[in-house]
Design a protein around this motif. Structure first.
Motif, short mmCIF file in Angstrom:
data_model
loop_
_atom_site.label_atom_id
_atom_site.label_comp_id
_atom_site.label_asym_id
_atom_site.label_seq_id
_atom_site.Cartn_x
_atom_site.Cartn_y
_atom_site.Cartn_z
N SER A 180 0.83 -1.21 0.00
CA SER A 180 0.00 0.00 0.00
C SER A 180 0.87 1.26 0.00
CB SER A 180 -0.92 -0.02 1.22
OG SER A 180 -1.66 1.17 1.30
N ARG A 181 1.89 1.28 0.82
CA ARG A 181 2.79 2.44 0.86
C ARG A 181 3.58 2.58 -0.43
NH1 ARG A 181 5.00 2.05 7.08
NH2 ARG A 181 3.00 2.54 8.05
N ALA A 182 3.98 1.46 -1.02
CA ALA A 182 4.71 1.52 -2.29
C ALA A 182 3.82 2.10 -3.38
CB ALA A 182 5.20 0.13 -2.68
N ARG A 183 2.55 1.68 -3.43
CA ARG A 183 1.62 2.23 -4.41
C ARG A 183 1.44 3.73 -4.23
NH1 ARG A 183 -3.09 -2.16 -3.83
NH2 ARG A 183 -2.28 -3.73 -5.27
N ALA A 184 1.27 4.14 -2.99
CA ALA A 184 1.08 5.57 -2.71
C ALA A 184 2.30 6.37 -3.15
CB ALA A 184 0.80 5.79 -1.22
N THR A 185 3.49 5.87 -2.88
CA THR A 185 4.71 6.57 -3.28
C THR A 185 4.81 6.64 -4.80
OG1 THR A 185 5.83 5.76 -1.29
CG2 THR A 185 7.23 6.57 -3.07
N LEU A 186 4.52 5.52 -5.47
CA LEU A 186 4.60 5.50 -6.94
C LEU A 186 3.58 6.45 -7.56
CD1 LEU A 186 5.14 1.68 -7.57
CD2 LEU A 186 6.83 3.51 -7.85
N LEU A 187 2.36 6.49 -7.01
CA LEU A 187 1.35 7.41 -7.53
C LEU A 187 1.77 8.86 -7.33
CD1 LEU A 187 -1.94 5.59 -6.48
CD2 LEU A 187 -1.06 5.92 -8.80
N ASP A 188 2.35 9.16 -6.18
CA ASP A 188 2.84 10.52 -5.94
C ASP A 188 3.93 10.89 -6.93
OD1 ASP A 188 1.07 10.85 -3.86
OD2 ASP A 188 2.56 10.44 -2.28
N LEU A 189 4.85 9.95 -7.18
CA LEU A 189 5.93 10.22 -8.12
C LEU A 189 5.41 10.43 -9.53
CD1 LEU A 189 8.60 7.65 -6.88
CD2 LEU A 189 8.72 10.15 -6.70
N LEU A 190 4.42 9.63 -9.93
CA LEU A 190 3.83 9.80 -11.26
C LEU A 190 3.08 11.12 -11.37
CD1 LEU A 190 2.56 6.18 -11.98
CD2 LEU A 190 4.41 7.39 -13.14
N ALA A 191 2.40 11.51 -10.30
CA ALA A 191 1.67 12.79 -10.31
C ALA A 191 2.62 13.97 -10.40
CB ALA A 191 0.79 12.92 -9.07
N ASP A 192 3.84 13.83 -9.83
CA ASP A 192 4.82 14.91 -9.86
C ASP A 192 5.55 14.96 -11.21
OD1 ASP A 192 4.15 15.61 -7.33
OD2 ASP A 192 5.82 14.56 -6.38
N GLY A 193 5.34 13.92 -12.04
CA GLY A 193 5.93 13.95 -13.39
C GLY A 193 7.24 13.25 -13.53
N GLY A 194 7.68 12.51 -12.58
CA GLY A 194 8.96 11.78 -12.76
C GLY A 194 9.48 11.28 -11.46
N ALA A 195 10.56 10.57 -11.56
CA ALA A 195 11.17 9.97 -10.38
C ALA A 195 12.30 10.85 -9.88
CB ALA A 195 11.72 8.58 -10.73
N PRO A 196 12.27 11.18 -8.60
CA PRO A 196 13.41 11.90 -8.03
C PRO A 196 14.60 10.97 -7.91
CG PRO A 196 11.86 11.36 -6.30
CD PRO A 196 11.26 10.91 -7.60
N ASP A 197 15.71 11.53 -7.55
CA ASP A 197 16.91 10.70 -7.36
C ASP A 197 16.66 9.71 -6.24
OD1 ASP A 197 18.27 12.09 -9.31
OD2 ASP A 197 18.97 13.63 -7.89
N PRO A 198 17.19 8.49 -6.37
CA PRO A 198 16.99 7.50 -5.32
C PRO A 198 17.51 7.99 -3.98
CG PRO A 198 17.98 6.50 -7.28
CD PRO A 198 17.95 7.97 -7.51
N LEU A 199 16.81 7.54 -2.90
CA LEU A 199 17.19 7.94 -1.53
C LEU A 199 18.49 7.30 -1.13
CD1 LEU A 199 13.71 7.60 0.17
CD2 LEU A 199 14.78 9.68 -0.71
#
Length: 199
Positions: A180-199
């Motif tokens: 569930s948390r992974a989905r939420a993070t992925l949806l947020d990243l897609l909504a922002d338009g891309g993937a930030p640099d890995p943590l």
């Protein structure tokens, strides 16, 4: 060439296994009349058996002919331990199996003029392409290891949550939470338009 309708001589229409075997043994020693009787007596049986095994009715005559060619070529090895009918039908079975094997490795011909277009149209639809796959890998790389593992096991590999929990050595509820948390993070990243640099 063996024709599909060999006329049977009167003495071979109802041949016993013993007489067939005797003809095969005589043919083994070079008796051409025995060869003729053997082929005429077993031709219908071979055709029936091959047509039962083979899915292609147009190949039946060729397979029957191949059977007799193989049998006549190996007649010198026939010792009469089994009946000639059994021996010949086992050769027919191998001929059919070999034809399937040859067909499996032979490329299929296409009557399409533009073969590249035909290949492109035959490709599966709705699957992510190379670029989508790279973008997905970039997005997954951002997730913490345990969330990425839970997401991959359940969402990409399709394992049930229980099996994913066994593989991850954690409770099922923890796997559900991580997914569930992974989905939420992925949806947020897609909504922002891309993937930030890995943590």
């Amino acid at each position: 060439m063996i024709t599909p309708t060999l006329p049977a001589s009167p003495d071979v229409t109802e041949s016993s296994d013993e007489s067939l075997t005797n003809w095969a043994l005589a043919a083994r020693h070079g008796d051409p009349a025995a060869v003729d009787r053997l082929v005429r007596a077993l031709h219908r049986d071979v055709l029936r058996y091959v047509s039962h095994l083979c899915a292609d009715p147009q190949a039946v005559d060729d397979l029957a002919q191949d059977t007799f060619l193989r049998a006549l070529g190996s007649l010198h090895r026939f010792e009469g331990r089994s009946s000639a009918r059994t021996w010949l039908l086992s050769i027919a079975r191998r001929a059919v199996i070999d034809s399937y094997r040859r067909a499996a490795v032979r490329p299929r011909l296409s009557d399409v003029q533009d073969w590249q277009l035909a290949v492109e149209l035959a490709q599966p639809r709705g699957l992510p392409g190379f670029d989508d796959g790279v973008a997905l890998l970039d997005l997954l790389a951002v997730l913490p290891d345990e969330r990425r593992e839970a997401f991959l096991l359940t969402q990409l590999l399709g394992l049930p949550y229980e099996e994913a929990a066994e593989l991850s050595n954690c409770p099922v509820g923890t796997v559900r939470s991580r997914v569930s948390r992974a989905r939420a993070t992925l949806l947020d990243l897609l909504a922002d338009g891309g993937a930030p640099d890995p943590l």
